[in-house]
Design a protein around this motif. Structure first.
Motif, PDB file in Angstrom:
ATOM      1  N   LEU A 168       0.827  -1.215   0.000  1.00 30.39           N
ATOM      2  CA  LEU A 168       0.000   0.000   0.000  1.00 30.39           C
ATOM      3  C   LEU A 168       0.856   1.257   0.000  1.00 30.39           C
ATOM      4  CD1 LEU A 168      -2.846  -1.016   2.468  1.00 30.39           C
ATOM      5  CD2 LEU A 168      -3.008  -0.724  -0.004  1.00 30.39           C
ATOM      6  N   ALA A 169       1.911   1.254   0.806  1.00 33.06           N
ATOM      7  CA  ALA A 169       2.800   2.416   0.846  1.00 33.06           C
ATOM      8  C   ALA A 169       3.488   2.607  -0.506  1.00 33.06           C
ATOM      9  CB  ALA A 169       3.836   2.251   1.955  1.00 33.06           C
ATOM     10  N   ALA A 170       3.929   1.528  -1.119  1.00 38.54           N
ATOM     11  CA  ALA A 170       4.605   1.626  -2.415  1.00 38.54           C
ATOM     12  C   ALA A 170       3.646   2.143  -3.487  1.00 38.54           C
ATOM     13  CB  ALA A 170       5.170   0.274  -2.818  1.00 38.54           C
ATOM     14  N   ALA A 171       2.420   1.662  -3.469  1.00 36.47           N
ATOM     15  CA  ALA A 171       1.447   2.129  -4.462  1.00 36.47           C
ATOM     16  C   ALA A 171       1.151   3.613  -4.271  1.00 36.47           C
ATOM     17  CB  ALA A 171       0.162   1.317  -4.347  1.00 36.47           C
ATOM     18  N   TRP A 172       1.001   4.035  -3.027  1.00 33.00           N
ATOM     19  CA  TRP A 172       0.715   5.455  -2.760  1.00 33.00           C
ATOM     20  C   TRP A 172       1.909   6.331  -3.151  1.00 33.00           C
ATOM     21  CZ3 TRP A 172       2.764   9.060   0.738  1.00 33.00           C
ATOM     22  CH2 TRP A 172       2.052  10.244   0.815  1.00 33.00           C
ATOM     23  N   ILE A 173       3.115   5.910  -2.778  1.00 40.28           N
ATOM     24  CA  ILE A 173       4.319   6.690  -3.122  1.00 40.28           C
ATOM     25  C   ILE A 173       4.501   6.739  -4.632  1.00 40.28           C
ATOM     26  CG2 ILE A 173       6.847   6.660  -2.999  1.00 40.28           C
ATOM     27  CD1 ILE A 173       6.506   5.585  -0.112  1.00 40.28           C
ATOM     28  N   GLY A 174       4.343   5.591  -5.304  1.00 39.82           N
ATOM     29  CA  GLY A 174       4.504   5.555  -6.757  1.00 39.82           C
ATOM     30  C   GLY A 174       3.480   6.418  -7.468  1.00 39.82           C
ATOM     31  N   GLY A 198       5.366   4.243 -10.567  1.00 43.57           N
ATOM     32  CA  GLY A 198       4.397   3.424  -9.840  1.00 43.57           C
ATOM     33  C   GLY A 198       4.760   1.952  -9.896  1.00 43.57           C
ATOM     34  N   LEU A 199       5.117   1.498 -11.081  1.00 36.20           N
ATOM     35  CA  LEU A 199       5.502   0.090 -11.227  1.00 36.20           C
ATOM     36  C   LEU A 199       6.795  -0.225 -10.494  1.00 36.20           C
ATOM     37  CD1 LEU A 199       4.605  -0.492 -14.976  1.00 36.20           C
ATOM     38  CD2 LEU A 199       3.365  -1.286 -12.962  1.00 36.20           C
ATOM     39  N   VAL A 200       7.758   0.696 -10.581  1.00 37.52           N
ATOM     40  CA  VAL A 200       9.032   0.491  -9.891  1.00 37.52           C
ATOM     41  C   VAL A 200       8.814   0.440  -8.381  1.00 37.52           C
ATOM     42  CG1 VAL A 200      11.273   1.557  -9.387  1.00 37.52           C
ATOM     43  CG2 VAL A 200      10.435   1.460 -11.734  1.00 37.52           C
ATOM     44  N   SER A 201       7.994   1.336  -7.869  1.00 39.51           N
ATOM     45  CA  SER A 201       7.767   1.344  -6.423  1.00 39.51           C
ATOM     46  C   SER A 201       6.999   0.095  -5.976  1.00 39.51           C
ATOM     47  CB  SER A 201       7.032   2.611  -5.994  1.00 39.51           C
ATOM     48  OG  SER A 201       5.729   2.623  -6.519  1.00 39.51           O
ATOM     49  N   ILE A 202       6.069  -0.380  -6.789  1.00 44.36           N
ATOM     50  CA  ILE A 202       5.346  -1.608  -6.430  1.00 44.36           C
ATOM     51  C   ILE A 202       6.291  -2.806  -6.438  1.00 44.36           C
ATOM     52  CG2 ILE A 202       3.592  -3.245  -7.226  1.00 44.36           C
ATOM     53  CD1 ILE A 202       1.845  -0.832  -7.888  1.00 44.36           C
ATOM     54  N   LEU A 203       7.209  -2.864  -7.382  1.00 36.47           N
ATOM     55  CA  LEU A 203       8.205  -3.939  -7.381  1.00 36.47           C
ATOM     56  C   LEU A 203       9.079  -3.859  -6.135  1.00 36.47           C
ATOM     57  CD1 LEU A 203       9.253  -4.123 -11.133  1.00 36.47           C
ATOM     58  CD2 LEU A 203       7.885  -5.757  -9.835  1.00 36.47           C
ATOM     59  N   ALA A 204       9.464  -2.644  -5.736  1.00 35.50           N
ATOM     60  CA  ALA A 204      10.238  -2.485  -4.499  1.00 35.50           C
ATOM     61  C   ALA A 204       9.401  -2.923  -3.297  1.00 35.50           C
ATOM     62  CB  ALA A 204      10.687  -1.043  -4.347  1.00 35.50           C
ATOM     63  N   GLY A 205       8.108  -2.588  -3.289  1.00 37.72           N
ATOM     64  CA  GLY A 205       7.225  -3.015  -2.209  1.00 37.72           C
ATOM     65  C   GLY A 205       7.103  -4.534  -2.144  1.00 37.72           C
ATOM     66  N   LEU A 206       7.048  -5.189  -3.301  1.00 35.02           N
ATOM     67  CA  LEU A 206       7.004  -6.652  -3.334  1.00 35.02           C
ATOM     68  C   LEU A 206       8.286  -7.258  -2.764  1.00 35.02           C
ATOM     69  CD1 LEU A 206       5.342  -7.407  -6.778  1.00 35.02           C
ATOM     70  CD2 LEU A 206       4.453  -7.985  -4.532  1.00 35.02           C
ATOM     71  N   ASP A 214       4.370   9.693  -9.653  1.00 40.23           N
ATOM     72  CA  ASP A 214       3.925   9.735 -11.046  1.00 40.23           C
ATOM     73  C   ASP A 214       3.116  10.994 -11.331  1.00 40.23           C
ATOM     74  OD1 ASP A 214       5.137   7.515 -12.118  1.00 40.23           O
ATOM     75  OD2 ASP A 214       3.468   6.170 -11.661  1.00 40.23           O
ATOM     76  N   ARG A 215       2.229  11.354 -10.417  1.00 39.55           N
ATOM     77  CA  ARG A 215       1.417  12.560 -10.629  1.00 39.55           C
ATOM     78  C   ARG A 215       2.267  13.820 -10.604  1.00 39.55           C
ATOM     79  NH1 ARG A 215      -2.515  12.540  -6.373  1.00 39.55           N
ATOM     80  NH2 ARG A 215      -2.561  10.324  -6.105  1.00 39.55           N
TER      81      ARG A 215
END
Length: 109
Positions: free
Chosen positions: A29-35, A49-57, A39-40
């Motif tokens: 959730l934090a990675a999605a919000w930060i990404g 967004g994708l990079v941050s979600i991969l880091a969150g994973l 992005d915005r």
């Protein structure tokens, strides 16, 4: 994790399940919000967004590994007792006898 009697195995699973839910949910959730925020603000949709979600994973995987490692260190496998081995051998003999009866056509069931 505190030591618990073996009868509370289900309780341990609930505790571990909750810990893993937190360890996976919060980083994602934090990675999605930060990404999304990056992005915005930078106009790089959807790259950051994708990079941050991969880091969150990756963080979630590491957290899951640490939770499970801690649980396994606190609850090591116990050696098999002679009574359990004897019961397993008796069960195996019973299965083999049933199979030989079935093959010979002497099936009582």
């Amino acid at each position: 994790m505190p030591e618990r009697p073996p009868s509370s195995f289900g309780g341990d699973l609930l505790v571990i399940g909750f810990q893993i839910a937190v360890v996976v949910g919060i980083p994602l959730l934090a990675a999605a919000w930060i990404g999304d925020s990056l992005d915005r603000n930078l106009g790089t949709t959807p790259t950051l967004g994708l990079v941050s979600i991969l880091a969150g994973l990756a963080i979630a995987g590491l957290g899951t590994f640490l939770v499970l490692r801690r649980y396994l260190a606190a609850n090591p496998d116990q050696p098999v007792s002679d009574k359990a081995r004897a019961a397993g051998r008796a069960w195996d003999r019973e299965i083999q006898e049933r199979e030989s009866k079935r093959e010979a056509g002497e099936d009582d069931e």
